[in-house]
Design an enzyme around this catalytic site. Structure first.
Site, PDB file in Angstrom:
ATOM      1  N   TYR A  91       0.844  -1.208   0.000  1.00  0.00           N
ATOM      2  CA  TYR A  91       0.000   0.000   0.000  1.00  0.00           C
ATOM      3  C   TYR A  91       0.882   1.263   0.000  1.00  0.00           C
ATOM      4  O   TYR A  91       0.503   2.310  -0.523  1.00  0.00           O
ATOM      5  CB  TYR A  91      -0.966  -0.019   1.188  1.00  0.00           C
ATOM      6  CG  TYR A  91      -2.188   0.842   0.981  1.00  0.00           C
ATOM      7  CD1 TYR A  91      -3.062   0.608  -0.080  1.00  0.00           C
ATOM      8  CD2 TYR A  91      -2.470   1.899   1.834  1.00  0.00           C
ATOM      9  CE1 TYR A  91      -4.180   1.409  -0.283  1.00  0.00           C
ATOM     10  CE2 TYR A  91      -3.586   2.694   1.650  1.00  0.00           C
ATOM     11  CZ  TYR A  91      -4.432   2.447   0.585  1.00  0.00           C
ATOM     12  OH  TYR A  91      -5.541   3.241   0.395  1.00  0.00           O
ATOM     13  N   LYS A 108      -3.017   8.525   2.716  1.00  0.00           N
ATOM     14  CA  LYS A 108      -4.246   8.358   3.515  1.00  0.00           C
ATOM     15  C   LYS A 108      -4.043   8.891   4.935  1.00  0.00           C
ATOM     16  O   LYS A 108      -4.994   9.389   5.559  1.00  0.00           O
ATOM     17  CB  LYS A 108      -4.672   6.888   3.550  1.00  0.00           C
ATOM     18  CG  LYS A 108      -5.164   6.338   2.208  1.00  0.00           C
ATOM     19  CD  LYS A 108      -6.394   7.050   1.680  1.00  0.00           C
ATOM     20  CE  LYS A 108      -7.017   6.332   0.496  1.00  0.00           C
ATOM     21  NZ  LYS A 108      -8.008   7.169  -0.201  1.00  0.00           N
TER      22      LYS A 108
END
Ligand code: NAD
Length: 256
Positions: free
Chosen positions: A156, A163
């Site tokens: 990720y 994020k």
């Protein structure tokens, strides 16, 4: 049809196709009577998004590239000229270079890092500033995040860091816009197979693991994300702001 969003207008940004989480959210809002304005990024997505929008009563679609201030200004000025007042805004947008999701995180280039931050985190600030001007009755701004913001999720990488910035932005925006009756929250969705998710290496393995290890022993259904968004976008969520609501079959509570 329910009435939770009756008489309300919702702007849903980030509909690429029928698998987009933005589309699942639009469906839940429309089911409760919302008038919908969907946005897509580029000409390539125009036909598909317009077709999805016209299936909703009074639905419409428009282009808006959130990485360009001139495009954001053009789009929001268009809404203002038409006298549109918004009650809910959904920001369902993220982007990172594929190579930054395939190579080790420490190899992330400066340009790749900044691109992910710009499109996936800063754009919420840019949207909120302009949208707030069209929310005279107050309302709800909502974005989409993922567990990788606070935990290390393999591959990720640069998106996890973006994020983290997005989630911090939610808290700062909530603190500042609360006085205007505008709530700002994020939904942290479990992994769902969408176009963006396919860019993450070994995404299918993550889905398999969630199905085995999540408290509910299944992956997230997009409709669950849509209904949680409905809660936050409607008056049901009127006491909630600055929060991250997990819709992930409970995955986030698990250790190793
Ligand atoms: P998606 O590919 O359907 O949606 C991503 C959207 O971002 C697309 O519509 C794309 O056009 C848009 N976008 C990218 N750059 C843009 C730009 N410059 N201007 C305007 N739009 C732009 O994938 P999705 O999974 O539905 O992603 C929606 C949101 O949900 C993202 O923020 C994503 O990180 C988040 N999310 C997804 C998952 C998942 O597993 N699918 C899990 C948690 C959070």
């Amino acid at each position: 049809m329910g009435e939770l969003m009756q008489g309300k207008t919702a702007l849903v940004m980030g509909v690429a196709n029928r698998w987009s989480l933005a589309y699942a959210i639009a469906r839940s809002l429309a089911r409760e009577g919302a008038r919908l304005i969907l946005t897509y990024q580029s000409e390539r997505q125009r036909a598909a998004t317009e077709e999805l929008a016209t299936a909703f009563a009074g639905g419409e679609a428009a282009a808006c590239d959130v990485s360009r201030d001139d495009d954001l200004d053009r789009f929001f000025a268009g809404l203002r000229e038409r006298g549109v007042a918004l009650d809910a805004v959904v920001h369902s947008i993220a982007f990172a270079n594929r190579e930054d999701l395939e190579h080790p995180f420490y190899e992330t280039s400066r340009a790749g890092f900044l691109l992910a931050q710009d499109v996936s985190a800063y754009s919420l600030v840019a949207v909120a500033r302009r949208a707030a001007e069209l929310m005279p009755r107050g309302g709800s701004i909502l974005t989409l995040t993922y567990l990788g913001a606070t935990r290390v999720v393999p591959n990720y990488n640069v998106m996890g860091v973006a994020k983290a910035a997005l989630e911090a932005s939610v808290r700062y925006l909530a603190a500042e816009l609360g006085a205007r009756g505008i709530r700002v929250n994020a939904l942290s969705a479990g992994p769902v197979k969408t176009a963006s998710a396919r860019a993450i290496k070994d995404f299918s393995k993550i889905l398999d693991e969630v199905a085995q290890r999540a408290p509910l022993r299944r992956v997230t259904d997009p409709g669950e994300v849509g209904d949680a968004a409905l809660f936050l976008a409607s008056d049901l969520g009127r006491g909630v702001t600055g929060d991250i609501l997990f819709v992930d079959s409970g995955c986030h509570v698990m250790g190793f």
